[in-house]
Scaffold this active site. Sequence first.
Site, PDB file in Angstrom:
ATOM      1  N   GLU A  98       0.843  -1.190   0.000  1.00  0.00           N
ATOM      2  CA  GLU A  98       0.000   0.000   0.000  1.00  0.00           C
ATOM      3  C   GLU A  98       0.876   1.238   0.000  1.00  0.00           C
ATOM      4  O   GLU A  98       1.952   1.252   0.591  1.00  0.00           O
ATOM      5  CB  GLU A  98      -0.892  -0.012   1.236  1.00  0.00           C
ATOM      6  CG  GLU A  98      -1.919  -1.105   1.145  1.00  0.00           C
ATOM      7  CD  GLU A  98      -2.799  -1.195   2.368  1.00  0.00           C
ATOM      8  OE1 GLU A  98      -2.621  -0.401   3.300  1.00  0.00           O
ATOM      9  OE2 GLU A  98      -3.676  -2.058   2.361  1.00  0.00           O
ATOM     10  N   CYS A 111       3.325   8.552   0.890  1.00  0.00           N
ATOM     11  CA  CYS A 111       3.884   7.701   1.952  1.00  0.00           C
ATOM     12  C   CYS A 111       4.174   6.343   1.313  1.00  0.00           C
ATOM     13  O   CYS A 111       3.272   5.632   0.881  1.00  0.00           O
ATOM     14  CB  CYS A 111       2.869   7.590   3.087  1.00  0.00           C
ATOM     15  SG  CYS A 111       3.398   6.480   4.380  1.00  0.00           S
ATOM     16  N   CYS A 118       6.582  -6.368   7.209  1.00  0.00           N
ATOM     17  CA  CYS A 118       7.662  -5.804   8.018  1.00  0.00           C
ATOM     18  C   CYS A 118       8.064  -6.810   9.089  1.00  0.00           C
ATOM     19  O   CYS A 118       7.214  -7.504   9.645  1.00  0.00           O
ATOM     20  CB  CYS A 118       7.213  -4.502   8.673  1.00  0.00           C
ATOM     21  SG  CYS A 118       8.530  -3.689   9.603  1.00  0.00           S
ATOM     22  N   CYS A 122       6.277  -4.094  15.564  1.00  0.00           N
ATOM     23  CA  CYS A 122       5.815  -3.158  16.599  1.00  0.00           C
ATOM     24  C   CYS A 122       4.383  -3.537  16.979  1.00  0.00           C
ATOM     25  O   CYS A 122       3.553  -3.815  16.106  1.00  0.00           O
ATOM     26  CB  CYS A 122       5.863  -1.718  16.080  1.00  0.00           C
ATOM     27  SG  CYS A 122       7.500  -1.236  15.499  1.00  0.00           S
ATOM     28  N   CYS A 125       1.204  -1.741  15.553  1.00  0.00           N
ATOM     29  CA  CYS A 125       1.161  -1.522  14.098  1.00  0.00           C
ATOM     30  C   CYS A 125       0.480  -2.669  13.372  1.00  0.00           C
ATOM     31  O   CYS A 125       0.820  -3.832  13.572  1.00  0.00           O
ATOM     32  CB  CYS A 125       2.593  -1.351  13.584  1.00  0.00           C
ATOM     33  SG  CYS A 125       2.698  -1.269  11.794  1.00  0.00           S
ATOM     34  N   CYS A 344      -1.290   6.297   9.963  1.00  0.00           N
ATOM     35  CA  CYS A 344      -0.036   5.695  10.401  1.00  0.00           C
ATOM     36  C   CYS A 344      -0.284   4.440  11.239  1.00  0.00           C
ATOM     37  O   CYS A 344      -1.098   4.436  12.144  1.00  0.00           O
ATOM     38  CB  CYS A 344       0.725   6.716  11.226  1.00  0.00           C
ATOM     39  SG  CYS A 344       2.284   6.092  11.792  1.00  0.00           S
TER      40      CYS A 344
HETATM   41  S1  SF4 Z   1       5.634   0.679  12.760  1.00  0.00           S
HETATM   42 FE1  SF4 Z   1       4.994  -1.125  11.571  1.00  0.00          FE
HETATM   43  S2  SF4 Z   1       5.928  -0.858   9.546  1.00  0.00           S
HETATM   44 FE2  SF4 Z   1       6.980   0.552  10.973  1.00  0.00          FE
HETATM   45  S3  SF4 Z   1       8.760  -0.636  11.749  1.00  0.00           S
HETATM   46 FE3  SF4 Z   1       7.097  -1.001  13.216  1.00  0.00          FE
HETATM   47  S4  SF4 Z   1       6.090  -2.894  12.464  1.00  0.00           S
HETATM   48 FE4  SF4 Z   1       7.344  -2.097  10.788  1.00  0.00          FE
END
Ligand code: SF4
Length: 371
Positions: A98, A111, A118, A122, A125, A344
Site C-alpha cells: 500500500e 507515503c 515488516c 511493533c 502496528c 499511520c
Molecule cells: S511501525 Fe509497523 S511498519 Fe513501521 S517498523 Fe514497526 S512494524 Fe514495521
Amino acid sequence: MSINIKLEKPSLYALSLNELRDYLSSQGLAKFAADQVYQWMYKIQERDLSKWSNISKKIREDFENNFDLSLPTVIWNGLSKDGTRKFLVKMRDGQTVETVAIPAKDRLTLCISSQVGCAIGCTFCHTGTMGLKRNLLADEIVGQFMAVSHWLKDNTEDGTRLSNIVFMGQGEPLHNYDNVRSATIIFMEDKGLGLSQRKITLSTSGLVPQIEKMWDFPPVNIAISLHAAHNDIRTELMPINKAYDLERLFNAIKKVPLKAYRRITYEYILIADLNDRQEDIDGLTDLLEKSKSKINIIPYNDFPDSKFKRPSNSKIIWFQEELLKRGFVCTTRTTKGQDILAACGQLKSEYDKLNLWDQSKSKAFEMQFPQ
Ligand code: SF4
C-alpha cells in the site's frame, strides 16, 4: 528464505542517471542521451517509447530488448473523506503493497512502502502483524511513486503532481538499506524528479547498525520512531528495543550527519495510560536535545482488534503543551485517512479483501537483529 526477488531483465527504473550513462556507453550508444531519457521517464512522464522523439531508434530498441520497462500496477484505490487516497500497488510477482497520497495546503506527499510487510513487529502496528514477505527492489520503490504519478496524470484534471516522499509505509526502510538508498538517489536526481533533500523523509524504528552507516546515505530528513522515553515501555511497543535500547539508539543517532536536516524528528505515538503521563514528559526532556529535536505526536489510531486506546483530545493537547512549555519544537499530527485505514500504523495489504493471497503458502520472515 530469500527476502529479495530475482528478475529476468533488469528494470530501467532501477538505474541512477550515472548508471544509465555507463550502460549506454558500454553498449556503444550515445552516453549524453541518458539525460534526455531521464526527462522522458521522470519529468515528462511519458511511458510510450515511440514518443521519445529525441531518442534514437537504436537506444529505444535496446531498452525494449534488454530492460523491463513495466511499472507496478495500481489495482485498487480508496479515497478518504479528508482527501487522502490509499493505493494498492501490485508488483510483477503478484505481491502488493500500500502507498498513500496525503494532501496538504502546499504539497502532496506520498507515503511509500519499502518492504512487503515488516519484520520489526511493533505491537501497535497493523503492518507488523503481517511479518516480512520480502524486500522491495529499488525500481519497485521508485515504481510506486511513478505508478501513482501516472494514475494522477490519468485521473485528475489539474495535473496534480506528487511533491514529497515519506518512507513511512509498510516496512523498515533501513532493513532494506541498499534498495532504499538507490531509490532515494533516483528520486533526488535533478534531471529527473529532482526532489530536494528537504522533500524526502526517512523514518526508522531504530536499526542501530544501519543508522551508524548512514554517512553514505543521501542527505534527507530523518525521523526516528521513538514512542517511549523509558526502555520498558519502548520494549513493550517495539521489540527492536530489546536489541537496541535507548542508550544504544541515542549513541548511534549522535553519529548521524545532520546536513540538510538540522533537527531529527522523533515520532511519538501517544497511547492512553501507557506513554501519555507526566513521567513520560520528564523522560523525553532528559533524553532529547532541544536544539536538534522536533517531537511529532501521533495520537494512536485504532485498528480492528488493536489492544491500545487513543487518549482523549484534552490529554493530547495537555501532552503537547507541556512539551512546548519546556522549549521543544512539538507538533501533533492531524490524523488523515482513518476511515480507509490509511493512517499511520494502519497499513496492511488488502489481500484478504481482494482474495489474492493464500496465507497458508506464505511464511513470514523472522528478523534476527545483528549485535
Ligand atoms: S511501525 Fe509497523 S511498519 Fe513501521 S517498523 Fe514497526 S512494524 Fe514495521
